[in-house]
Design an enzyme around this catalytic site. Structure first.
Site, PDB file in Angstrom:
ATOM      1  N   GLU A 143       0.820  -1.212   0.000  1.00 43.27           N
ATOM      2  CA  GLU A 143       0.000   0.000   0.000  1.00 43.27           C
ATOM      3  C   GLU A 143       0.854   1.262   0.000  1.00 43.27           C
ATOM      4  O   GLU A 143       1.836   1.351   0.741  1.00 43.27           O
ATOM      5  CB  GLU A 143      -0.912   0.025   1.234  1.00 43.27           C
ATOM      6  CG  GLU A 143      -1.839   1.232   1.271  1.00 43.27           C
ATOM      7  CD  GLU A 143      -2.649   1.335   2.554  1.00 43.27           C
ATOM      8  OE1 GLU A 143      -3.695   2.007   2.531  1.00 43.27           O
ATOM      9  OE2 GLU A 143      -2.226   0.767   3.582  1.00 43.27           O
ATOM     10  N   GLU A 240     -11.883   2.223   5.807  1.00 44.36           N
ATOM     11  CA  GLU A 240     -10.841   2.753   6.683  1.00 44.36           C
ATOM     12  C   GLU A 240     -11.017   4.266   6.815  1.00 44.36           C
ATOM     13  O   GLU A 240     -10.209   5.060   6.346  1.00 44.36           O
ATOM     14  CB  GLU A 240      -9.454   2.411   6.133  1.00 44.36           C
ATOM     15  CG  GLU A 240      -8.358   2.614   7.188  1.00 44.36           C
ATOM     16  CD  GLU A 240      -6.970   2.337   6.652  1.00 44.36           C
ATOM     17  OE1 GLU A 240      -6.190   1.691   7.359  1.00 44.36           O
ATOM     18  OE2 GLU A 240      -6.660   2.781   5.525  1.00 44.36           O
TER      19      GLU A 240
END
Length: 258
Positions: A143, A240
């Protein structure tokens, strides 16, 4: 139809962590993710998942000494033994939790250091992780973190992450495409989604720029969800984000997808 995972590190924080599993299930979620499981025995977490009919879909390798500024070890030259210890620990948790994907955290590049050295170290450690995880059918996700969130993190752009995935060259290593970070750094989300789609293995969302619920700000998430459906995305979408208030009060955006 998107498969949304409640991020229990960010959501339902009105409750102690073990109670968030019940809250997520009561709110209609079938899937969960969170940053780290290591503060709890894997058997305890698995019992909570089973009790509430939830599936764990993602967690991270350990962050290291966050008080000293660490945010992952896998890219740090000279720390290979520590990074691989953390990868091995993550594998044991992933097996116990029947979790299909683990995010391997890269780390922060100190000022003045050669980024190439950190990138090469990261590639070798991720290759190690991929080989360890493959026999168990578990994928690795990488990520990018925008500088607003984590300055000097090795991977800043989705293009950095794509370069890492391509350099690792293992078929169980994918991009963890977080639209919040992608919009902050790259933009052109639709075109980038389509171009990178074959290498995207996990997705996360939040409003930009606030990181609140995905029902405000710069990103048209209903359009993005429809695009992902059209492309045939079968993975999970991690929520998130930081709720504006009580988590349950901000879930109107989620109701059409339940």
């Amino acid at each position: 139809m998107p498969k949304f995972a409640a991020n229990l590190t960010m959501m339902f924080t009105e409750r102690p962590f073990p109670e968030r599993f019940a809250a997520a299930a009561a709110a209609g979620f079938r899937y969960v993710e969170y940053l780290w499981p290591y503060g709890y025995p894997a058997a305890e977490l698995k019992a909570l998942l089973d009790q509430h009919g939830l599936k764990q879909v993602l967690f991270n390798t350990a962050a290291g000494d966050t008080a000293a500024g660490e945010w992952g070890l896998a890219a740090l030259p000279g720390r290979e033994a520590d990074a691989r210890r953390d990868i091995d620990q993550a594998l044991q948790y992933a097996i116990a939790l029947a979790c299909p994907t683990v995010h391997v955290m890269a780390g922060v590049v100190p000022a003045g250091a050669r980024r190439e050295d950190y990138f090469n170290t990261f590639v070798e450690n991720v290759r190690y992780a991929a080989e360890q995880f493959r026999p168990h059918g578990i994928n690795i996700a990488l990520e990018a973190l925008s500088p607003q969130v984590k300055p000097n993190y090795l991977l800043k752009s989705q293009y950095d992450t794509l370069a890492a995935v391509e350099a690792v060259a293992r078929d169980n290593v994918y991009i963890q495409f977080d639209y919040y970070h992608a919009q902050n750094v790259d933009g052109q989300l639709s075109a980038m989604t389509e171009a990178m789609f074959p290498r995207i293995g996990h997705i996360q969302i939040a409003a930009v720029p606030t990181r609140f619920e995905p029902d405000e700000g710069e990103v048209n998430y209903p359009y993005i969800f429809a695009l992902l459906d059209r492309l045939g995305y079968r993975g999970y979408i991690g929520c998130e984000y930081k709720p504006r208030g009580k988590t349950e009060d901000g879930l109107d955006w989620f109701k059409p997808y339940q």
